[in-house]
Enzyme design. Structure first.
Site, PDB file in Angstrom:
ATOM      1  N   ASP A  39      44.473 -58.807  28.370  1.00 55.07           N
ATOM      2  CA  ASP A  39      45.559 -57.943  27.148  1.00 55.07           C
ATOM      3  C   ASP A  39      46.728 -58.675  27.000  1.00 55.07           C
ATOM      4  O   ASP A  39      47.351 -58.300  28.513  1.00 55.07           O
ATOM      5  CB  ASP A  39      44.704 -56.330  26.708  1.00 55.07           C
ATOM      6  CG  ASP A  39      43.670 -56.107  25.769  1.00 55.07           C
ATOM      7  OD1 ASP A  39      43.175 -57.268  25.816  1.00 55.07           O
ATOM      8  OD2 ASP A  39      43.575 -54.674  27.093  1.00 55.07           O
ATOM      9  N   ASN A  68      35.270 -54.755  26.826  1.00 54.86           N
ATOM     10  CA  ASN A  68      36.052 -54.905  26.224  1.00 54.86           C
ATOM     11  C   ASN A  68      36.794 -54.419  25.216  1.00 54.86           C
ATOM     12  O   ASN A  68      38.591 -54.378  24.815  1.00 54.86           O
ATOM     13  CB  ASN A  68      35.981 -56.407  25.313  1.00 54.86           C
ATOM     14  CG  ASN A  68      34.946 -56.149  23.994  1.00 54.86           C
ATOM     15  OD1 ASN A  68      34.926 -54.944  23.507  1.00 54.86           O
ATOM     16  ND2 ASN A  68      34.523 -57.630  23.827  1.00 54.86           N
ATOM     17  N   ASP A  69      36.265 -52.863  24.656  1.00 57.12           N
ATOM     18  CA  ASP A  69      36.920 -52.030  23.634  1.00 57.12           C
ATOM     19  C   ASP A  69      37.878 -51.167  24.509  1.00 57.12           C
ATOM     20  O   ASP A  69      37.356 -49.682  24.302  1.00 57.12           O
ATOM     21  CB  ASP A  69      36.023 -51.667  22.982  1.00 57.12           C
ATOM     22  CG  ASP A  69      36.451 -51.034  21.183  1.00 57.12           C
ATOM     23  OD1 ASP A  69      37.164 -50.990  21.480  1.00 57.12           O
ATOM     24  OD2 ASP A  69      35.734 -49.845  21.154  1.00 57.12           O
ATOM     25  N   THR A 102      45.294 -60.516  22.894  1.00 59.14           N
ATOM     26  CA  THR A 102      44.525 -60.619  23.446  1.00 59.14           C
ATOM     27  C   THR A 102      44.794 -62.221  24.573  1.00 59.14           C
ATOM     28  O   THR A 102      44.692 -63.009  23.181  1.00 59.14           O
ATOM     29  CB  THR A 102      43.523 -60.658  23.043  1.00 59.14           C
ATOM     30  OG1 THR A 102      43.283 -58.502  23.613  1.00 59.14           O
ATOM     31  CG2 THR A 102      42.271 -60.639  24.389  1.00 59.14           C
TER      32      THR A 102
HETATM   33  N1  ABN Z   1      41.019 -55.284  24.871  1.00 60.91           N
HETATM   34  C1  ABN Z   1      41.312 -55.070  23.299  1.00 60.91           C
HETATM   35  C2  ABN Z   1      41.328 -53.200  22.493  1.00 60.91           C
HETATM   36  C3  ABN Z   1      43.115 -53.660  23.174  1.00 60.91           C
HETATM   37  C4  ABN Z   1      43.298 -51.879  22.564  1.00 60.91           C
HETATM   38  C5  ABN Z   1      42.329 -50.645  22.321  1.00 60.91           C
HETATM   39  C6  ABN Z   1      41.187 -52.058  21.985  1.00 60.91           C
HETATM   40  C7  ABN Z   1      40.947 -52.492  22.516  1.00 60.91           C
END
Ligand code: ABN
Length: 170
Positions: A116, A144-145, A160
């Protein structure tokens, strides 16, 4: 038998005798017009070597670029950066996650890292969710979330990027 040169010279002489310059030009024009009209329907390879199934497979601004298979977020290529570089004014998150993506062009699997970019508010463009082999948060490295800017000084998530790290064992 007359040589090729003699045959061409004879043809040119006959043409000069029987046809006016204007007539020859108009016939030539008609042939060219006919060819131009026919060209769109001829079975010519028009994708100039690009992937046939999906022309976006290598476009860093499209979610279906194969290396984005485990992407979750907004593509930095749509936000002033590139597929692998954070936009100016943001910095790479200190934590990344990884995925394994198949490159449809060579049929091989590649290890891809996702990072990110942090320090600005959300870019809001090209939101992509590949999630191939993505795992829940207790497997942090393949999850990833989450906002992976959380370890940075400025935790604002912007977009990202992804980098191909290596080829997976066969
Ligand atoms: N890793 C990406 C992301 C950023 C902020 C919130 C959810 C997912």
């Amino acid at each position: 038998m007359p040589s090729f040169d003699d045959q061409v010279a004879g043809f040119a002489r006959r043409l000069a005798t029987h046809a006016s310059r204007r007539g020859v030009l108009s016939r030539l024009g008609r042939v060219m017009l006919g060819a131009a009209a026919l060209t769109p329907v001829l079975p010519i390879e028009r994708n100039f070597g690009r992937a046939q199934a999906n022309e976006h497979q290598m476009d860093a601004t499209k979610c279906d670029y194969w290396k984005y298979c485990s992407m979750d977020g907004q593509l930095c290529a749509c936000c002033g950066g590139s597929g692998h570089e954070c936009p100016a004014g943001t910095e790479a998150g200190k934590v990344s996650w990884v995925g394994t993506c198949r490159n449809g062009h060579d049929g091989r699997d590649y290890l891809v890292s996702y990072t990110d970019c942090c320090g600005k508010s959300s870019c809001g463009m090209c939101d992509c969710h590949g999630n191939v082999r993505e795992r829940p948060g207790y497997s942090m490295g393949v999850h990833n979330d989450s906002n992976w800017c959380m370890a940075n000084k400025n935790v604002s998530y912007h977009c990202t990027i992804s980098v191909i790290v290596g080829v997976a064992d066969q």
